[in-house]
Every structure is written in C-alpha cells, then in structure tokens.
Design an enzyme around this catalytic site. Structure first.
Site, short mmCIF file in Angstrom:
data_model
loop_
_atom_site.label_atom_id
_atom_site.label_comp_id
_atom_site.label_asym_id
_atom_site.label_seq_id
_atom_site.Cartn_x
_atom_site.Cartn_y
_atom_site.Cartn_z
N GLU A 1 68.59 -27.46 -2.26
CA GLU A 1 69.78 -26.63 -2.09
C GLU A 1 69.46 -25.25 -1.57
O GLU A 1 70.35 -24.51 -1.17
CB GLU A 1 70.52 -26.52 -3.43
CG GLU A 1 71.15 -27.81 -3.88
CD GLU A 1 72.05 -27.62 -5.09
OE1 GLU A 1 72.37 -28.63 -5.72
OE2 GLU A 1 72.41 -26.48 -5.39
N HIS B 1 60.39 -26.57 15.86
CA HIS B 1 60.76 -27.95 15.58
C HIS B 1 59.74 -28.93 16.15
O HIS B 1 58.99 -28.62 17.11
CB HIS B 1 62.14 -28.26 16.15
CG HIS B 1 62.21 -28.14 17.65
ND1 HIS B 1 61.73 -29.10 18.51
CD2 HIS B 1 62.71 -27.15 18.44
CE1 HIS B 1 61.91 -28.73 19.76
NE2 HIS B 1 62.51 -27.54 19.74
#
Length: 275
Positions: free
Chosen positions: A108, A23
């Site tokens: 998605e 991250h």
C-alpha cells in the site's frame, strides 16, 4: 583538474536517499532498437514489459532483497505508465514472479504521481492499490507530433524533486523513465569532478538501479533531526543545589571539586577539598 579532496558536510536530516530505477525492457524498446522512429509511435505509448523485462525485474528484486534495500525503502513512487508499474510490482511487490500473470497485491505504500502524462490504463489484472495524485484522466501535457523539449523535461524533474521535500520518508524508490532521469540528473554534478558528474548523469539501462543522496542546501526541509542529541542541563532542585555549591566552591574552597552521586536519594552532593 585539481585532485585536491574537497569533502562536503551536510546535516543528516537535510538529506533524502533516492533509489532511482528505470523500467525494465518493454516491447517499445525492442521495436526502437530496430527502428528509432518506433519510440514516437502511439502504438507503443503505453508499452508493456517483454518476457526479458520481467526477468530483469525479477533479477533486480533479488538484488534489493540480498542487499537489504527492500527493508529500507519507505516509499515507492511510480510513473503511471504500464511498464513502470509492472517493474515496480516486479521489484518491490509481494512474491517473486516472472511472467506478470499471477501478480500479488502491491504494498500500500506505493504511490503514483504525475511524472508522465496521465491516461486511462486497464491495470485490473495487477491488483494494485494506489494513492492517485493525478488531477485529470486526460493527457494534458502530450501534444501529437511534438516532442517535449529537454529543458522542459528537466524543469518537470526539478519540480518533482522539490515536491519530495514535502514527504516525511527518508528513503524513496522512484520507478520511472530513462529520458526523465537523464535530463533531470543532468542538472546536477557541475560542482563535482567530471567522473562523478558522468556517474550521476549517464543514461540508465533497462531496470538499472542507481542510489543517490538529495541534499537540502536551503531551508526547505523543516523536519527536526531525529538522531541529534543536544545534551541536558540538570533541572529543578538538583540544578539549583549545584549552582549553590559551585558558588561556594569558587569563593570559599577554590581548590575543590563537586562530586554528585545517586543512590536511594534523588541526589547526594559533597564538596571535596584537594588541599
């Protein structure tokens, strides 16, 4: 150290390409650089990205587009903590953005798995679509004032890598945490040159991306090869006629060869003598 080149060869369909991402910078990283104790503070458990962190995510986003990586990734797997989800949005999401405010819907194909302990997180402003695979909304792994042992982190990581073989995707991006990556990857590279092991196992910087290939040396991967071609044996009438001609060639005209041509007919055969 013997410098002899020892290549390894594995079937392509028994390999998965992993794009590992730590991250971007979170507020806990800033606090932890000043005082390492801050990393254990519950205040920073679900830290969000800093403005610099969003800039790091945007820079990595540009990189994955410039290299064509964004078109190759079949699946993005994200730790369910806010800083990793924000990084995933920043790198693999819809349009570029740097402040995390007006974030477009995420593709998605992003899935969230239990890689870190689960807890309720208000992520409505991210407008994310997830396939949750977390069994409980409670943190069933975290224990106050007790840090997870390194070997337990590594075991959890190996379990996760084994789970990847249940997936059909061949290029997977994983957005996660430094400790999880470091201790999991430290289980690998013992059969490599020390410099290669160091390349595999060294700590990740914020928003660093590292691509590796995961190889199935067992029989866990059962998917058939999609690029292999077995070659074909002529079938039906053509095959039977060729067998008869070859039999005749062997017995009656050993110094000859069979010529097969195709035109308006299904197959035209002729036996040509070389004598």
């Amino acid at each position: 150290m013997d410098a002899t080149f020892t290549p390894g060869l594995y079937p392509l369909h028994r390999c998965i390409t992993l794009h590992l991402v730590r991250h971007a910078q979170g507020v806990h990283n800033v606090a932890g650089e000043k005082d390492h104790v801050a990393y254990s503070s519950e205040e920073y458990f679900d830290a969000h990205l800093t403005p610099l962190g969003w800039q790091q995510a945007d820079n990595l986003r540009k990189h994955v587009h410039e290299t064509g990586l964004s078109k190759k990734v079949d699946l993005v797997i994200v730790s369910p903590l806010l800083r990793t989800m924000q990084t995933a949005v920043g790198v693999f999401g819809g349009e570029e953005y740097k402040d995390g405010i007006n974030v477009p819907p995420l593709m998605e194909s992003i899935h969230v798995i239990e890689e870190e302990a689960s807890r309720s997180i208000d992520i409505s402003f991210l407008q994310l679509i997830f396939l949750w695979q977390i069994e409980s909304d409670y943190d069933v792994l975290w224990v106050a004032d007790i840090r997870e042992r390194n070997k337990d982190v590594a075991a959890r990581g190996m379990k996760f890598l084994n789970w990847l073989w249940t997936r059909k995707e061949k290029e997977i991006a994983i957005v996660t945490h430094c400790g999880f990556l470091y201790h999991t990857l430290s289980e690998f590279g013992r059969d490599c040159h020390p410099s290669v092991k160091t390349e595999i196992c060294k700590h990740f910087a914020n928003c660093e991306l590292r691509s590796v290939v995961l190889v199935d040396r067992s029989m866990m991967g059962s998917d058939p090869a999609t690029t292999n071609y077995p070659g074909k044996i002529p079938s039906g009438l053509i095959f039977r006629v060729m067998l008869l001609l070859r039999s005749f060639q062997t017995k009656e005209m050993p110094n000859s060869f069979i010529r097969v041509s195709r035109g308006d007919q299904a197959g035209t055969f002729s036996l040509i003598s070389t004598t």
